[in-house]
Scaffold this active site. Structure first.
Site, mmCIF file in Angstrom:
data_model
loop_
_atom_site.group_PDB
_atom_site.id
_atom_site.type_symbol
_atom_site.label_atom_id
_atom_site.label_comp_id
_atom_site.label_asym_id
_atom_site.label_seq_id
_atom_site.Cartn_x
_atom_site.Cartn_y
_atom_site.Cartn_z
ATOM 1 N N ASP A 13 23.331 -45.063 6.869
ATOM 2 C CA ASP A 13 22.854 -43.875 7.598
ATOM 3 C C ASP A 13 21.370 -43.541 7.406
ATOM 4 O O ASP A 13 21.012 -42.364 7.217
ATOM 5 C CB ASP A 13 23.702 -42.643 7.210
ATOM 6 C CG ASP A 13 25.164 -42.776 7.612
ATOM 7 O OD1 ASP A 13 25.552 -43.823 8.158
ATOM 8 O OD2 ASP A 13 25.941 -41.826 7.366
ATOM 9 N N LYS A 111 30.285 -44.769 12.874
ATOM 10 C CA LYS A 111 31.416 -44.006 12.319
ATOM 11 C C LYS A 111 31.256 -42.536 12.666
ATOM 12 O O LYS A 111 30.141 -42.090 12.932
ATOM 13 C CB LYS A 111 31.479 -44.198 10.804
ATOM 14 C CG LYS A 111 30.212 -43.717 10.122
ATOM 15 C CD LYS A 111 30.184 -44.030 8.651
ATOM 16 C CE LYS A 111 28.901 -43.552 8.021
ATOM 17 N NZ LYS A 111 28.659 -42.111 8.100
ATOM 18 N N CYS A 156 27.852 -40.040 2.237
ATOM 19 C CA CYS A 156 28.235 -41.300 2.898
ATOM 20 C C CYS A 156 28.054 -42.528 2.016
ATOM 21 O O CYS A 156 28.898 -43.428 2.034
ATOM 22 C CB CYS A 156 27.522 -41.427 4.228
ATOM 23 S SG CYS A 156 28.145 -40.197 5.410
HETATM 24 C C1 VGL Z 1 26.424 -37.558 6.033
HETATM 25 C C2 VGL Z 1 27.011 -35.351 6.065
HETATM 26 C C3 VGL Z 1 27.464 -35.464 7.359
HETATM 27 C C4 VGL Z 1 25.820 -38.698 5.277
HETATM 28 C C5 VGL Z 1 26.887 -37.695 7.329
HETATM 29 O O1 VGL Z 1 25.348 -39.679 5.909
HETATM 30 O O2 VGL Z 1 25.813 -38.636 4.030
HETATM 31 N N1 VGL Z 1 26.505 -36.388 5.409
HETATM 32 N N2 VGL Z 1 27.398 -36.647 7.984
#
Ligand code: VGL
Ligand code: ZN
Length: 209
Positions: A13, A111, A156
């Protein structure tokens, strides 16, 4: 440490919304980019993940009248933190950081695309059941050990590392190539969970060149 055909780097991410100035900016998130760019060429297998939400995703506080971002609600699959709207499919915030050398990856796992379920882990959604397909991909590629980097360490990256252990993979989190959100001690709690689950935490200079 040297890397071979059974090792993979999983880059979690590294998207504009989690980097400085983004909708859900992880403090100093952009700092991970140069480190990750240095690590990627050392691996034969590189996976990128992308948080990829529809605009009506139930993890967005805006979808729950009267609820504030960073509060928690009960979802059918358990407690869920409500987040600012982030990583909406096709939006600039969902793109990878412009300096990330995304061309190094062989596969991009998206995802969190089901409106009703969040997915922190790159392996399984937050219902702890629905697979993303990453485990099948890694198994077919003969991967036995994953190195995890990216954003955010306590969400994540963390849940991906724990699920890698559940999938009987060796898991090493490269701590300085991650940044944490740190909501209600989530950073410290995740480090305890790593210790329990046998997730190793190393620094990039210990594993790379
Ligand atoms: C994430 C919160 C919501 C992350 C993704 O990538 O850690 N955190 N969506
Ligand atoms: Zn998200």
């Amino acid at each position: 440490m040297s890397f071979g055909a059974t090792d993979a780097l999983v880059v979690v991410d590294v998207q504009n919304d989690f980097c400085d100035g983004g909708a859900l900016a992880v403090p100093n998130g952009s700092e991970v980019v140069p480190l990750i760019n240095r690590l990627m060429p050392l691996f034969q297998t590189v996976v990128l993940t992308q948080d990829w939400h529809p605009d009506d995703h139930r993890s967005f506080a805006a979808h729950h009248p009267g609820m504030e971002p960073f509060s928690t609600i009960d979802m059918p699959y358990g407690p869920q933190v409500l987040w600012p709207r982030h990583c909406v499919q096709g939006s600039p915030g969902a793109e990878f950081h412009p300096d990330l050398e995304a061309f190094r990856a062989q596969i991009i796992i998206r995802k969190g695309f089901r409106p009703g379920i969040d997915s922190y882990s790159a392996f399984r959604e937050n219902d702890k059941q629905t697979p993303t397909g990453l485990n099948g991909y890694l198994q077919e590629r003969g991967i036995q050990r994953v190195f995890l980097v990216g954003l955010a360490l306590d969400f994540c990256v963390g849940f991906s590392a724990l699920d890698a252990r559940s999938a009987e993979l060796d898991a090493i989190v490269v701590g300085d190539a991650c940044r944490a959100i740190d909501l209600n001690r989530s950073h410290a709690i995740m480090m305890d969970r790593f210790a329990e689950a046998g997730v190793d935490v190393r620094r990039s200079h210990e594993i790379g060149r």
